[in-house]
Write a protein that holds these residues in place. Structure first.
Motif, PDB file in Angstrom:
ATOM      1  N   ARG A   1       6.136  -5.167 -12.339  1.00 14.32           N
ATOM      2  CA  ARG A   1       7.291  -5.978 -12.159  1.00 14.32           C
ATOM      3  C   ARG A   1       8.566  -5.357 -11.615  1.00 14.32           C
ATOM      4  O   ARG A   1       9.207  -5.945 -10.827  1.00 14.32           O
ATOM      5  N   ASP A   2       8.641  -4.140 -11.776  1.00 16.40           N
ATOM      6  CA  ASP A   2       9.676  -3.361 -11.342  1.00 16.40           C
ATOM      7  C   ASP A   2       9.670  -2.979  -9.911  1.00 16.40           C
ATOM      8  O   ASP A   2      10.622  -2.265  -9.396  1.00 16.40           O
ATOM      9  N   GLY A   3       8.677  -3.292  -9.347  1.00 11.75           N
ATOM     10  CA  GLY A   3       8.398  -3.213  -7.908  1.00 11.75           C
ATOM     11  C   GLY A   3       7.664  -1.941  -7.468  1.00 11.75           C
ATOM     12  O   GLY A   3       7.505  -1.438  -6.349  1.00 11.75           O
ATOM     13  N   MET A   4       6.940  -1.120  -8.417  1.00 13.58           N
ATOM     14  CA  MET A   4       6.178   0.126  -8.071  1.00 13.58           C
ATOM     15  C   MET A   4       4.787  -0.451  -7.173  1.00 13.58           C
ATOM     16  O   MET A   4       4.319  -1.513  -7.653  1.00 13.58           O
ATOM     17  N   THR A   5       4.484   0.154  -6.270  1.00 12.71           N
ATOM     18  CA  THR A   5       3.584   0.105  -5.506  1.00 12.71           C
ATOM     19  C   THR A   5       2.275   0.868  -6.306  1.00 12.71           C
ATOM     20  O   THR A   5       2.378   1.949  -6.685  1.00 12.71           O
ATOM     21  N   MET A   6       1.255  -0.110  -6.478  1.00 12.94           N
ATOM     22  CA  MET A   6       0.129   0.694  -7.468  1.00 12.94           C
ATOM     23  C   MET A   6      -1.298   0.348  -6.819  1.00 12.94           C
ATOM     24  O   MET A   6      -1.519  -0.747  -6.199  1.00 12.94           O
ATOM     25  N   MET A   7      -2.193   1.139  -7.029  1.00 13.26           N
ATOM     26  CA  MET A   7      -3.514   1.012  -6.647  1.00 13.26           C
ATOM     27  C   MET A   7      -4.069   1.232  -8.166  1.00 13.26           C
ATOM     28  O   MET A   7      -4.503   2.212  -8.611  1.00 13.26           O
TER      29      MET A   7
ATOM     30  N   PRO B   1       3.278  -0.514   5.834  1.00 14.89           N
ATOM     31  CA  PRO B   1       2.646  -0.323   4.674  1.00 14.89           C
ATOM     32  C   PRO B   1       2.620   1.137   3.914  1.00 14.89           C
ATOM     33  O   PRO B   1       3.032   1.898   4.492  1.00 14.89           O
ATOM     34  N   VAL B   2       2.587   1.052   2.469  1.00 20.19           N
ATOM     35  CA  VAL B   2       2.569   2.437   1.927  1.00 20.19           C
ATOM     36  C   VAL B   2       1.461   3.221   1.916  1.00 20.19           C
ATOM     37  O   VAL B   2       1.690   4.320   2.434  1.00 20.19           O
TER      38      VAL B   2
ATOM     39  N   VAL C   1      -2.145  -1.613   1.518  1.00 19.66           N
ATOM     40  CA  VAL C   1      -1.256  -1.572   0.565  1.00 19.66           C
ATOM     41  C   VAL C   1       0.156  -1.720   0.664  1.00 19.66           C
ATOM     42  O   VAL C   1       0.624  -0.729   1.193  1.00 19.66           O
ATOM     43  N   HIS C   2       0.674  -2.617   0.493  1.00 17.50           N
ATOM     44  CA  HIS C   2       1.837  -2.856   0.964  1.00 17.50           C
ATOM     45  C   HIS C   2       3.074  -2.487  -0.311  1.00 17.50           C
ATOM     46  O   HIS C   2       2.828  -2.405  -1.190  1.00 17.50           O
ATOM     47  N   ALA C   3       4.287  -2.186   0.326  1.00 20.26           N
ATOM     48  CA  ALA C   3       5.168  -1.982  -0.614  1.00 20.26           C
ATOM     49  C   ALA C   3       5.335  -2.986  -1.973  1.00 20.26           C
ATOM     50  O   ALA C   3       5.488  -4.160  -1.409  1.00 20.26           O
ATOM     51  N   GLY C   4       5.467  -2.595  -3.183  1.00 19.68           N
ATOM     52  CA  GLY C   4       5.595  -3.298  -4.221  1.00 19.68           C
ATOM     53  C   GLY C   4       4.311  -4.154  -4.756  1.00 19.68           C
ATOM     54  O   GLY C   4       4.240  -5.000  -5.624  1.00 19.68           O
TER      55      GLY C   4
ATOM     56  N   GLU D   1      -3.356 -11.212 -14.028  1.00 19.07           N
ATOM     57  CA  GLU D   1      -2.018 -11.668 -14.274  1.00 19.07           C
ATOM     58  C   GLU D   1      -1.130 -10.514 -13.673  1.00 19.07           C
ATOM     59  O   GLU D   1       0.075 -10.954 -13.232  1.00 19.07           O
ATOM     60  N   VAL D   2      -1.484  -9.323 -13.073  1.00 14.03           N
ATOM     61  CA  VAL D   2      -0.660  -8.309 -12.675  1.00 14.03           C
ATOM     62  C   VAL D   2      -0.976  -8.226 -11.132  1.00 14.03           C
ATOM     63  O   VAL D   2      -0.079  -7.912 -10.235  1.00 14.03           O
ATOM     64  N   GLY D   3      -2.277  -8.322 -10.808  1.00 11.45           N
ATOM     65  CA  GLY D   3      -2.545  -7.904  -9.404  1.00 11.45           C
ATOM     66  C   GLY D   3      -2.129  -9.006  -8.483  1.00 11.45           C
ATOM     67  O   GLY D   3      -2.195 -10.172  -8.518  1.00 11.45           O
ATOM     68  N   ASP D   4      -1.869  -8.242  -7.333  1.00 10.50           N
ATOM     69  CA  ASP D   4      -1.303  -9.126  -6.172  1.00 10.50           C
ATOM     70  C   ASP D   4      -2.385  -9.297  -5.172  1.00 10.50           C
ATOM     71  O   ASP D   4      -2.490 -10.462  -4.528  1.00 10.50           O
ATOM     72  N   HIS D   5      -3.235  -8.361  -5.283  1.00  9.87           N
ATOM     73  CA  HIS D   5      -4.418  -8.308  -4.491  1.00  9.87           C
ATOM     74  C   HIS D   5      -5.631  -7.703  -5.043  1.00  9.87           C
ATOM     75  O   HIS D   5      -5.612  -6.836  -5.893  1.00  9.87           O
ATOM     76  N   LEU D   6      -6.822  -8.262  -4.813  1.00  8.54           N
ATOM     77  CA  LEU D   6      -8.039  -7.793  -5.632  1.00  8.54           C
ATOM     78  C   LEU D   6      -9.102  -7.356  -4.513  1.00  8.54           C
ATOM     79  O   LEU D   6      -9.537  -8.058  -3.598  1.00  8.54           O
ATOM     80  N   VAL D   7      -9.641  -6.329  -4.644  1.00 11.11           N
ATOM     81  CA  VAL D   7     -10.625  -5.761  -3.806  1.00 11.11           C
ATOM     82  C   VAL D   7     -11.883  -5.512  -4.820  1.00 11.11           C
ATOM     83  O   VAL D   7     -11.929  -4.962  -5.705  1.00 11.11           O
ATOM     84  N   PHE D   8     -13.209  -5.953  -4.352  1.00 16.85           N
ATOM     85  CA  PHE D   8     -14.285  -5.913  -5.125  1.00 16.85           C
ATOM     86  C   PHE D   8     -15.181  -4.740  -4.137  1.00 16.85           C
ATOM     87  O   PHE D   8     -15.549  -5.022  -3.011  1.00 16.85           O
TER      88      PHE D   8
END
Ligand SMILES: Nc1ncnc2c1ncn2[C@@H]1O[C@H](COP(=O)(O)OP(=O)(O)OP(=O)(O)O)[C@@H](O)[C@H]1O
Ligand SMILES: [Mg+2]
Length: 276
Positions: free
Chosen positions: A203-209, A19-20, A43-46, A220-227
């Motif tokens: 979309r370009d693969g940046m890992t983001m929080m 994980p990143v 948080v995983h890569a990408g 639309e953009v989130g791969d995973h959501l935390v509340f």
């Protein structure tokens, strides 16, 4: 980062699969106030991880701990293979790999856009002048501001300034970018241009929080959501799943309120502890 470079990076990380960012039982208090109350998070890569939650729930503190702007009280944070909460860690070196963008853009007012980008790269990153200039122009182009390189912050709109701030965060080729409500200070018509830049990075693969109130972006953009609420992760999962079918009552209440605010103020009442 060019697409080819991003591609190479994702091949690399797919191979290692570390994980990143990983948080393990992170706790943080300010005096009596427990702000992070045992946070476990990966948080995983990408991956674009989106964090939502009411004011004061600890979202900014979470990002600040990951960026080592705040020390944790207990628990551990890992960045790639390294525990960054351990003693003797080289903070400056880690910060070069963990970029952060704030609600207030924090640009230097006396520096042109391009110089805002090159300053840290040259001073902290020891990047040669020529290389820094080239990279800065490339990044300004990437955020749609090729023609604003020579402009000072006060000559730019809020949306443009925030895009300069994002480009600046990309200068050191971070492995992860943290966004703390980066569209919250913008006029509504300027929000989109910043969200589009963030979408393209994802979309370009940046890992983001990404801490945000923009539910459409989360969807639309989130791969995973935390509340988050009260320093705890109340619920997490696929963004659409959590937003459309929240399991916890607390999540439902928060989302109802958010949707209500989207519609009108008429049905809102003040209850003990704030607007509900
Ligand atoms: N430097 C600090 N000193 C003391 N208390 C702090 C500090 N930073 C944050 N807090 C407190 O920690 C709690 C969490 O704050 P934090 O900024 O992480 O919340 P947040 O979820 O980002 O809220 P918002 O949505 O309003 O930005 C709040 O009660 C806040 O008052
Ligand atoms: Mg905050």
């Amino acid at each position: 980062m060019e697409a080819a470079e991003a591609g190479a990076a994702s091949v690399e990380t797919a191979r290692t699969a570390t994980p990143v960012v990983r948080l393990e039982g992170v706790r943080k208090s300010f005096g009596e106030n427990v702000v992070l109350d045992g946070i476990d998070l990966t948080v995983h890569a990408g991956e674009a991880l989106v964090v939502i939650g009411p004011s004061g729930s600890g979202k900014s503190t979470l990002l600040r701990c990951v960026n080592l702007l705040e020390p944790v009280d207990s628990g551990r944070i890992f960045f790639e293979d390294q525990e960054i909460t351990s003693k003797g860690v080289k903070v400056a070196a880690i910060r070069q790999r963990i970029g952060i963008v704030f609600q207030q853009f924090n640009l230097f007012p006396h520096l042109r856009a391009i110089d805002n980008l090159t300053l840290a790269a040259r001073r902290v990153g020891k990047m040669p002048r020529q290389e820094a200039q080239l990279r800065a122009r490339e990044l300004l182009k990437r955020v749609g501001l090729a023609d604003k390189a020579e402009s000072y912050p006060h000559q730019l709109s809020g949306g443009q300034q925030q895009r300069v701030a994002i480009a600046r965060a990309l200068m050191m080729s971070p492995h992860v970018l943290l966004f703390d409500e980066v569209t919250s200070a913008l006029d509504p018509e300027l929000v989109g241009e910043v969200l589009v830049v963030m979408r393209d990075l994802a979309r370009d693969g940046m890992t983001m929080m990404v801490v945000t109130h923009e539910m459409q972006f989360a969807r639309e953009v989130g791969d995973h959501l935390v509340f988050m609420d009260g320093g705890k992760i109340v619920e997490q999962g696929d963004p659409t799943e959590v937003l459309d079918r929240p399991k916890a009552e607390r999540t439902r209440r928060f989302l109802r309120r958010t949707l209500q605010l989207d519609r009108s103020l008429e049905e809102l009442t003040i209850e003990e502890g704030g607007v509900e």
